[in-house]
Write an enzyme that holds these catalytic residues in place. Sequence first.
Site, PDB file in Angstrom:
ATOM      1  N   HIS A   1      -3.323   4.052  40.232  1.00  0.00           N
ATOM      2  CA  HIS A   1      -3.814   4.781  41.397  1.00  0.00           C
ATOM      3  C   HIS A   1      -5.199   5.391  41.128  1.00  0.00           C
ATOM      4  O   HIS A   1      -5.882   4.971  40.184  1.00  0.00           O
ATOM      5  CB  HIS A   1      -2.788   5.823  41.842  1.00  0.00           C
ATOM      6  CG  HIS A   1      -1.386   5.281  41.852  1.00  0.00           C
ATOM      7  ND1 HIS A   1      -0.899   4.487  42.851  1.00  0.00           N
ATOM      8  CD2 HIS A   1      -0.380   5.378  40.934  1.00  0.00           C
ATOM      9  CE1 HIS A   1       0.350   4.133  42.565  1.00  0.00           C
ATOM     10  NE2 HIS A   1       0.681   4.654  41.414  1.00  0.00           N
TER      11      HIS A   1
ATOM     12  N   GLU B   1       0.220  11.949  40.397  1.00  0.00           N
ATOM     13  CA  GLU B   1       0.388  10.847  39.458  1.00  0.00           C
ATOM     14  C   GLU B   1      -0.962  10.319  38.983  1.00  0.00           C
ATOM     15  O   GLU B   1      -1.141  10.013  37.804  1.00  0.00           O
ATOM     16  CB  GLU B   1       1.190   9.707  40.106  1.00  0.00           C
ATOM     17  CG  GLU B   1       1.406   8.520  39.166  1.00  0.00           C
ATOM     18  CD  GLU B   1       2.047   7.320  39.853  1.00  0.00           C
ATOM     19  OE1 GLU B   1       2.423   7.439  41.038  1.00  0.00           O
ATOM     20  OE2 GLU B   1       2.158   6.272  39.192  1.00  0.00           O
TER      21      GLU B   1
ATOM     22  N   HIS C   1       1.735   4.699  34.630  1.00  0.00           N
ATOM     23  CA  HIS C   1       2.246   5.263  35.876  1.00  0.00           C
ATOM     24  C   HIS C   1       3.290   6.334  35.580  1.00  0.00           C
ATOM     25  O   HIS C   1       3.702   6.535  34.430  1.00  0.00           O
ATOM     26  CB  HIS C   1       2.919   4.163  36.727  1.00  0.00           C
ATOM     27  CG  HIS C   1       1.967   3.190  37.319  1.00  0.00           C
ATOM     28  ND1 HIS C   1       1.499   3.304  38.608  1.00  0.00           N
ATOM     29  CD2 HIS C   1       1.373   2.089  36.794  1.00  0.00           C
ATOM     30  CE1 HIS C   1       0.660   2.306  38.857  1.00  0.00           C
ATOM     31  NE2 HIS C   1       0.557   1.550  37.769  1.00  0.00           N
TER      32      HIS C   1
ATOM     33  N   GLU D   1       6.211   3.362  33.277  1.00  0.00           N
ATOM     34  CA  GLU D   1       6.570   4.495  34.141  1.00  0.00           C
ATOM     35  C   GLU D   1       7.069   5.591  33.202  1.00  0.00           C
ATOM     36  O   GLU D   1       8.187   5.535  32.696  1.00  0.00           O
ATOM     37  CB  GLU D   1       7.662   4.086  35.139  1.00  0.00           C
ATOM     38  CG  GLU D   1       7.249   2.989  36.102  1.00  0.00           C
ATOM     39  CD  GLU D   1       6.412   3.513  37.274  1.00  0.00           C
ATOM     40  OE1 GLU D   1       6.192   4.730  37.349  1.00  0.00           O
ATOM     41  OE2 GLU D   1       5.984   2.690  38.100  1.00  0.00           O
TER      42      GLU D   1
HETATM   43 ZN    ZN Z   1       2.317   4.519  40.105  1.00  0.00          ZN
END
Ligand code: ZN
Length: 300
Positions: free
Chosen positions: A89, A126, A181, A264
Amino acid sequence: MAAAAVVPAALAGWLLWQALGADGGDGGDGRGAAAPSVSAPVSPSGEPSPEGEKSPAEPSGKPSSGTESSRKPASGPLAGKTVVVDPGHNPGNRNHTAEINRQVDVGTHRKECDTTGTSTDDGYAEAEFTLDVAHRLRDLLEERGATVTLTQDGDRPFGPCVDERARIGNEAKADAVVSVHADGSTAAGHRGFHVILPAAVHGGGADTRPIVADSRRLGERIAGKLVQRTGSAPSNYIGGGTGLDVRDDLGGLNLSTVPKVFVECGNMRDAQDAALLKDAGWRQKAALGMADGITLHLRG
Ligand SMILES: [Zn+2]
């Protein structure tokens, strides 16, 4: 994950999995028993997916060279190796809705260019987390001699789109690519990290078959080292306790021609995980885990 009573049991399962899967070498379709689900985690904000891999279909004309550091150690275990770190992102995505919602070709289908990502309940984004961890990971890898490129370094108003993120790794001929992430599952009690591996995808401009096996080995090593460095258990809601998931819907994986995984690091919407993700000391441990896993994979 912090619960002392829970961790040992989870780690026992984890270690058992490691023993069973360490040399599994799944060179097949990448959908082993360790990957019970390819579904995207539910996004709290109603986004299609917190991972939202999307990339522009048509050449954007924008540079794909990434952001390469000028620091180039000449020695170390990773000397001669190239690693691309992809901070998921972008903090600016929220202000560029039209741009990041543009549909891009990810080989098998079309998706949004990028997404805003998730955040903790108290607003730690995030995108802020991923950039911080990416910096830590870059520094560790460079100390070990690697040449490191970031796909973005807060130097763009938004994005890059997911196809460009993949292209940066491809054009760098990276030995490994790690996309950083954190998840955004709103279900109560969902905690722990997981590593997303590319499924065998062949269609359109996507063909991950040559990278499936090596990406799985990379992901397994990162998952194992994350446990060692952070003491955190693998996800209790994805991967059946293995900390591994396989997906065929992420453009950043589908379009990669070099070994690549997503990490993640935890679930931002869980209070216990959020406390870890917001802690700089824990983020350093997570970066160390990733660096160790990459080092083991490339030099082990
Ligand atoms: Zn993400």
